[in-house]
Design a protein around this motif. Structure first.
Motif, PDB file in Angstrom:
ATOM      1  N   ALA A 307       0.838  -1.205   0.000  1.00 43.99           N
ATOM      2  CA  ALA A 307       0.000   0.000   0.000  1.00 43.99           C
ATOM      3  C   ALA A 307       0.869   1.250   0.000  1.00 43.99           C
ATOM      4  O   ALA A 307       0.575   2.230  -0.705  1.00 43.99           O
ATOM      5  N   ALA A 308       1.931   1.244   0.784  1.00 44.73           N
ATOM      6  CA  ALA A 308       2.829   2.401   0.826  1.00 44.73           C
ATOM      7  C   ALA A 308       3.467   2.652  -0.543  1.00 44.73           C
ATOM      8  O   ALA A 308       3.571   3.805  -0.996  1.00 44.73           O
ATOM      9  N   ALA A 309       3.883   1.579  -1.222  1.00 49.34           N
ATOM     10  CA  ALA A 309       4.477   1.728  -2.554  1.00 49.34           C
ATOM     11  C   ALA A 309       3.448   2.244  -3.562  1.00 49.34           C
ATOM     12  O   ALA A 309       3.753   3.094  -4.410  1.00 49.34           O
ATOM     13  N   THR A 310       2.221   1.736  -3.480  1.00 54.73           N
ATOM     14  CA  THR A 310       1.159   2.184  -4.383  1.00 54.73           C
ATOM     15  C   THR A 310       0.871   3.665  -4.194  1.00 54.73           C
ATOM     16  O   THR A 310       0.695   4.414  -5.165  1.00 54.73           O
ATOM     17  N   ILE A 311       0.801   4.098  -2.945  1.00 53.89           N
ATOM     18  CA  ILE A 311       0.543   5.511  -2.648  1.00 53.89           C
ATOM     19  C   ILE A 311       1.618   6.392  -3.270  1.00 53.89           C
ATOM     20  O   ILE A 311       1.325   7.441  -3.861  1.00 53.89           O
ATOM     21  N   ALA A 312       2.870   5.979  -3.156  1.00 48.24           N
ATOM     22  CA  ALA A 312       3.965   6.768  -3.726  1.00 48.24           C
ATOM     23  C   ALA A 312       3.846   6.876  -5.244  1.00 48.24           C
ATOM     24  O   ALA A 312       4.040   7.955  -5.827  1.00 48.24           O
ATOM     25  N   LEU A 313       3.513   5.775  -5.901  1.00 51.05           N
ATOM     26  CA  LEU A 313       3.392   5.781  -7.364  1.00 51.05           C
ATOM     27  C   LEU A 313       2.242   6.662  -7.831  1.00 51.05           C
ATOM     28  O   LEU A 313       2.385   7.442  -8.775  1.00 51.05           O
ATOM     29  N   VAL A 314       1.085   6.535  -7.174  1.00 52.99           N
ATOM     30  CA  VAL A 314      -0.078   7.320  -7.586  1.00 52.99           C
ATOM     31  C   VAL A 314       0.156   8.807  -7.335  1.00 52.99           C
ATOM     32  O   VAL A 314      -0.193   9.656  -8.170  1.00 52.99           O
ATOM     33  N   THR A 315       0.765   9.130  -6.217  1.00 47.84           N
ATOM     34  CA  THR A 315       1.032  10.542  -5.904  1.00 47.84           C
ATOM     35  C   THR A 315       1.973  11.156  -6.936  1.00 47.84           C
ATOM     36  O   THR A 315       1.772  12.299  -7.382  1.00 47.84           O
ATOM     37  N   ALA A 316       2.977  10.389  -7.329  1.00 45.09           N
ATOM     38  CA  ALA A 316       3.946  10.918  -8.297  1.00 45.09           C
ATOM     39  C   ALA A 316       3.361  11.055  -9.700  1.00 45.09           C
ATOM     40  O   ALA A 316       3.728  11.975 -10.439  1.00 45.09           O
ATOM     41  N   GLY A 317       2.460  10.167 -10.072  1.00 42.93           N
ATOM     42  CA  GLY A 317       1.974  10.150 -11.455  1.00 42.93           C
ATOM     43  C   GLY A 317       0.518  10.492 -11.633  1.00 42.93           C
ATOM     44  O   GLY A 317      -0.072  10.156 -12.661  1.00 42.93           O
ATOM     45  N   ARG A 318      -0.080  11.196 -10.675  1.00 46.89           N
ATOM     46  CA  ARG A 318      -1.530  11.389 -10.742  1.00 46.89           C
ATOM     47  C   ARG A 318      -1.954  12.224 -11.947  1.00 46.89           C
ATOM     48  O   ARG A 318      -3.037  12.006 -12.505  1.00 46.89           O
ATOM     49  N   GLY A 319      -1.135  13.153 -12.388  1.00 43.24           N
ATOM     50  CA  GLY A 319      -1.493  13.928 -13.570  1.00 43.24           C
ATOM     51  C   GLY A 319      -1.577  13.060 -14.810  1.00 43.24           C
ATOM     52  O   GLY A 319      -2.532  13.154 -15.601  1.00 43.24           O
ATOM     53  N   TRP A 320      -0.596  12.214 -15.020  1.00 43.65           N
ATOM     54  CA  TRP A 320      -0.610  11.296 -16.166  1.00 43.65           C
ATOM     55  C   TRP A 320      -1.778  10.324 -16.071  1.00 43.65           C
ATOM     56  O   TRP A 320      -2.391   9.967 -17.083  1.00 43.65           O
ATOM     57  N   ILE A 321      -2.047   9.868 -14.839  1.00 44.66           N
ATOM     58  CA  ILE A 321      -3.128   8.902 -14.650  1.00 44.66           C
ATOM     59  C   ILE A 321      -4.463   9.498 -15.074  1.00 44.66           C
ATOM     60  O   ILE A 321      -5.245   8.882 -15.804  1.00 44.66           O
ATOM     61  N   VAL A 322      -4.742  10.720 -14.631  1.00 47.37           N
ATOM     62  CA  VAL A 322      -6.016  11.356 -14.973  1.00 47.37           C
ATOM     63  C   VAL A 322      -6.111  11.609 -16.478  1.00 47.37           C
ATOM     64  O   VAL A 322      -7.174  11.419 -17.081  1.00 47.37           O
TER      65      VAL A 322
END
Length: 448
Positions: A307-322
């Motif tokens: 979960a900690a690793a997932t949070i880091a990835l989503v936080t870093a790439g949230r603009g690309w994800i959206v």
């Protein structure tokens, strides 16, 4: 198991992303349709997942023929539940009454999508019995392979039916439902062939046979509260979509992106929770309670670390994800605002998910259901409605404007209260799990 879960989740990601690029109307219809379908499907799936601890304990104890009998009864249960679920989805009017006035073109696509999924439901639920069987006997690659192959078929059928390629009519969200039905029936056909041909399954003497009330009662005794827990979890968030629809198409689309990403992230702790629960149940069946405790501790550690690793990835790439989900800037602004709540929500979601499955390994399902009713419905859904749309609407508007800029106040309030509720639920479930360990093995060290 995680790859298989992600592959299965890819169906929803494809539907959301491909309808999102079709039109805001199609995306809004998808958001509301999925809220209804997931509520029904996940609740019924929870009942069928009672097969996992039952079959896993048989496997650990070496009672292999009992596994085949239990699976056959689960197939009958799946068919009965599909009739119930189909009836609930055929008439979406009562569900949509929570969403206020819905544009006729959106309502039309919602009804068409759900009618297509009624055709998919029997196959989807029977396929869950195959999933539960393979999980219980530590053979998840079968379902993983079928789900991976299904991604390609789903993408192709979506392309054909959503956008109207190769001379076919463009059906939008309805086309996504049609493609789902086709893929699930293909998955059932392939899984039936595997169970029939693979020699691994022969010792289980797999057969459907006639319905037997004693076996069905065992599945229902554990499955009904498990399904209740699943239903509480999913309605806590699907009803959010129905409420957010009051704030318009763009709020609905942004909320759907957030909900879909949360569900995608959830696959990691869900997979680890199911795997940990199955292996723990095997150890319980073998009367090795110390191994059961160690397995549970390892599963919890992996789930929280992941979960900690997932949070880091989503936080870093949230603009690309959206950007991958939508090309509409107004929908993107809502989604980006809501995503600031993802770290808090996901960490405690991982805790409560893994702990729930460990309790189910001990065939404990009523207490988790009651805890989740009080927290997810009481604090999350009711509290979110009260502060977001009810008598205290707007009470949190000022702090939420800073915490989740760009998100509508109602949607932001719902996600804040959902995060608080999932944290309380996770901590309470963990306390109950430690109590179970002390009672089963008083000399062991409880998990951190």
């Amino acid at each position: 198991m995680l790859v298989g879960q992600w592959a299965g989740m890819a169906f929803g990601v494809l539907d959301t992303a491909m309808t999102g690029h079709a039109s805001p109307v199609a995306l809004a219809a998808m958001a509301l349709s999925v809220s209804i379908y997931v509520t029904v499907f996940v609740g019924l799936t929870g009942v069928l997942h009672a097969l996992i601890p039952i079959a896993a304990q048989h496997f650990g104890a070496g009672r292999l023929a009992q596994i085949g009998r239990a699976w056959g009864q689960a197939v009958w249960l799946a068919l009965g539940l599909s009739a119930l679920g189909g009836a609930l989805m055929m008439f979406p009017g009562p569900w949509l009454s929570m969403s206020g006035d819905i544009a006729p073109e959106v309502r039309s696509q919602i009804e068409g999508y759900l009618h297509m999924l009624v055709l998919a439901l029997p196959a989807a639920l029977v396929f869950r019995t195959v999933y539960a069987l393979n999980t219980a006997v530590s053979r998840p690659k079968v379902v993983m392979t079928i789900n991976l192959a299904g991604i390609g078929a789903k993408a192709l059928f979506n392309w054909l039916f959503i956008y109207g390629k190769l001379g076919l009519p463009a059906l939008g969200a309805v086309g996504a439902g049609l493609s789902t039905a086709l893929v699930f029936w293909l998955a059932v056909a392939v899984s039936a062939w595997v169970l029939w041909r693979d020699p691994f399954y022969r010792p289980f003497a797999l057969r459907i046979g006639l319905p037997r009330w004693a076996s069905l009662r065992e599945l229902l005794r554990l499955g009904v509260p498990m399904g209740g827990s699943y239903l509480v979890e999913v309605t806590s968030f699907t009803f959010m979509a129905l409420l957010v629809a009051r704030e318009g198409v763009y709020a609905t689309g942004g909320h759907q992106i957030m909900a879909n990403l949360i569900a995608l992230c959830y696959m990691m702790p869900l997979s680890l929770g199911i795997a940990s629960g199955a292996l723990t149940a095997q150890a319980i069946g073998a009367a090795d309670h110390e191994r059961a405790r160690r397995t549970g501790s390892a599963g919890l550690a992996l789930a929280l670390g992941g979960a900690a690793a997932t949070i880091a990835l989503v936080t870093a790439g949230r603009g690309w994800i959206v950007d991958a989900y939508t090309s509409d800037p107004r929908v993107a602004a809502v989604a980006l605002g809501l995503l600031t709540m993802q770290p808090l929500f996901h960490f405690f979601d991982a805790l409560q998910c893994c702990t729930s499955y460990l309790l189910r390994a001990y065939k404990i399902a009523v207490a988790p259901m009651l805890i989740q009713i009080g927290t997810l419905w009481g604090i999350g859904l009711l509290g979110g409605w009260w502060l977001g749309y009810g008598p205290a609407a707007g009470a949190l508007a000022a702090p939420l404007a800073r915490i989740m800029p760009g998100a509508p106040t109602g949607a932001a309030t719902l996600w804040l209260m959902a995060s608080v509720s999932i944290a309380v639920s996770g901590l309470m479930l963990q306390a109950w799990y430690r109590r179970v360990l002390r009672l089963r093995n008083p000399h062991s060290v409880t998990p951190a």
